[in-house]
Design a protein around this motif. Sequence first.
Motif, PDB file in Angstrom:
ATOM      1  N   SER A  19       0.813  -1.222   0.000  1.00 28.34           N
ATOM      2  CA  SER A  19       0.000   0.000   0.000  1.00 28.34           C
ATOM      3  C   SER A  19       0.842   1.266   0.000  1.00 28.34           C
ATOM      4  CB  SER A  19      -0.926   0.010   1.220  1.00 28.34           C
ATOM      5  OG  SER A  19      -1.838  -1.057   1.146  1.00 28.34           O
ATOM      6  N   SER A  20       2.147   1.114   0.126  1.00 20.40           N
ATOM      7  CA  SER A  20       3.002   2.303   0.221  1.00 20.40           C
ATOM      8  C   SER A  20       2.962   3.145  -1.050  1.00 20.40           C
ATOM      9  CB  SER A  20       4.444   1.912   0.563  1.00 20.40           C
ATOM     10  OG  SER A  20       5.005   1.083  -0.445  1.00 20.40           O
ATOM     11  N   LEU A  21       2.921   2.506  -2.206  1.00 19.82           N
ATOM     12  CA  LEU A  21       2.917   3.276  -3.457  1.00 19.82           C
ATOM     13  C   LEU A  21       1.598   4.038  -3.658  1.00 19.82           C
ATOM     14  CD1 LEU A  21       4.461   4.151  -5.932  1.00 19.82           C
ATOM     15  CD2 LEU A  21       3.712   2.051  -7.077  1.00 19.82           C
ATOM     16  N   PRO A  22       0.413   3.386  -3.539  1.00 18.97           N
ATOM     17  CA  PRO A  22      -0.812   4.175  -3.683  1.00 18.97           C
ATOM     18  C   PRO A  22      -0.928   5.284  -2.634  1.00 18.97           C
ATOM     19  CG  PRO A  22      -1.340   1.824  -3.655  1.00 18.97           C
ATOM     20  CD  PRO A  22       0.123   1.961  -3.399  1.00 18.97           C
ATOM     21  N   TYR A  23      -0.489   5.003  -1.417  1.00 20.33           N
ATOM     22  CA  TYR A  23      -0.581   6.025  -0.369  1.00 20.33           C
ATOM     23  C   TYR A  23       0.310   7.223  -0.703  1.00 20.33           C
ATOM     24  CZ  TYR A  23      -0.630   8.260   4.197  1.00 20.33           C
ATOM     25  OH  TYR A  23      -0.765   9.178   5.214  1.00 20.33           O
ATOM     26  N   THR A  24       1.531   6.958  -1.127  1.00 17.10           N
ATOM     27  CA  THR A  24       2.446   8.040  -1.505  1.00 17.10           C
ATOM     28  C   THR A  24       1.891   8.830  -2.685  1.00 17.10           C
ATOM     29  OG1 THR A  24       4.376   6.836  -0.682  1.00 17.10           O
ATOM     30  CG2 THR A  24       4.787   8.541  -2.319  1.00 17.10           C
ATOM     31  N   LEU A  25       1.388   8.103  -3.687  1.00 18.39           N
ATOM     32  CA  LEU A  25       0.847   8.774  -4.873  1.00 18.39           C
ATOM     33  C   LEU A  25      -0.385   9.612  -4.553  1.00 18.39           C
ATOM     34  CD1 LEU A  25       1.268   5.962  -7.562  1.00 18.39           C
ATOM     35  CD2 LEU A  25       2.668   8.034  -7.276  1.00 18.39           C
TER      36      LEU A  25
END
Length: 191
Positions: A19-25
């Motif tokens: 989930s780190s990528l969608p959260y960062t984006l």
Amino acid sequence: MAFGVVLSIHSALGTSPISSLPYTLSFIFNMSVGMLTILMHIVMILLQMLLLQKNFQWHQWLQLPVGLIFGLMIDALMWLTQAWQIQIYSLQIAMCLLSCLFTAFGVCFVIQANLVFLAGEGLYAAVSQRFKISFGKCKTYGDLILVFIAVIISAWMLSEIVGVREGTIISALLVGTMVKFLLEKFKRFHF
């Protein structure tokens, strides 16, 4: 599992690796974590198609509605819990650990019920099948790549690292261990 993602976000200690990528984006594109999760699932399904080509089976398309429901659940739960602001570090750690537990239970239920995987696991399975690498290694490396991309994009676009902290490491180390433990316990119930 969606509630596990939401708890990890509210812990403010970093989200799970996947989930780190969608959260960062979500900080860059001003879109919800759930919508970006759905878009990530679509990209991961397309990558599975490229990797597996003629071995991509029709039932793998079921990852699309599953990803859609998962993303919508994340957004709904984020809306329902929007007032949750935890500032005390020990409570943030507790929420992080609770997010790991909810995620592990969710994974166990998917495995026990023999349901369709989320697209991330589907992609890791496709890489495993295509290159004859163990699923565990593919998952570990895939999660590391997603975290690395999140860190790079975050540092470049936001001039700070968002969404990746000690909670990300805790999640990466703890969820798999919890799943193994819980699956052993579930075997007693013969679902």
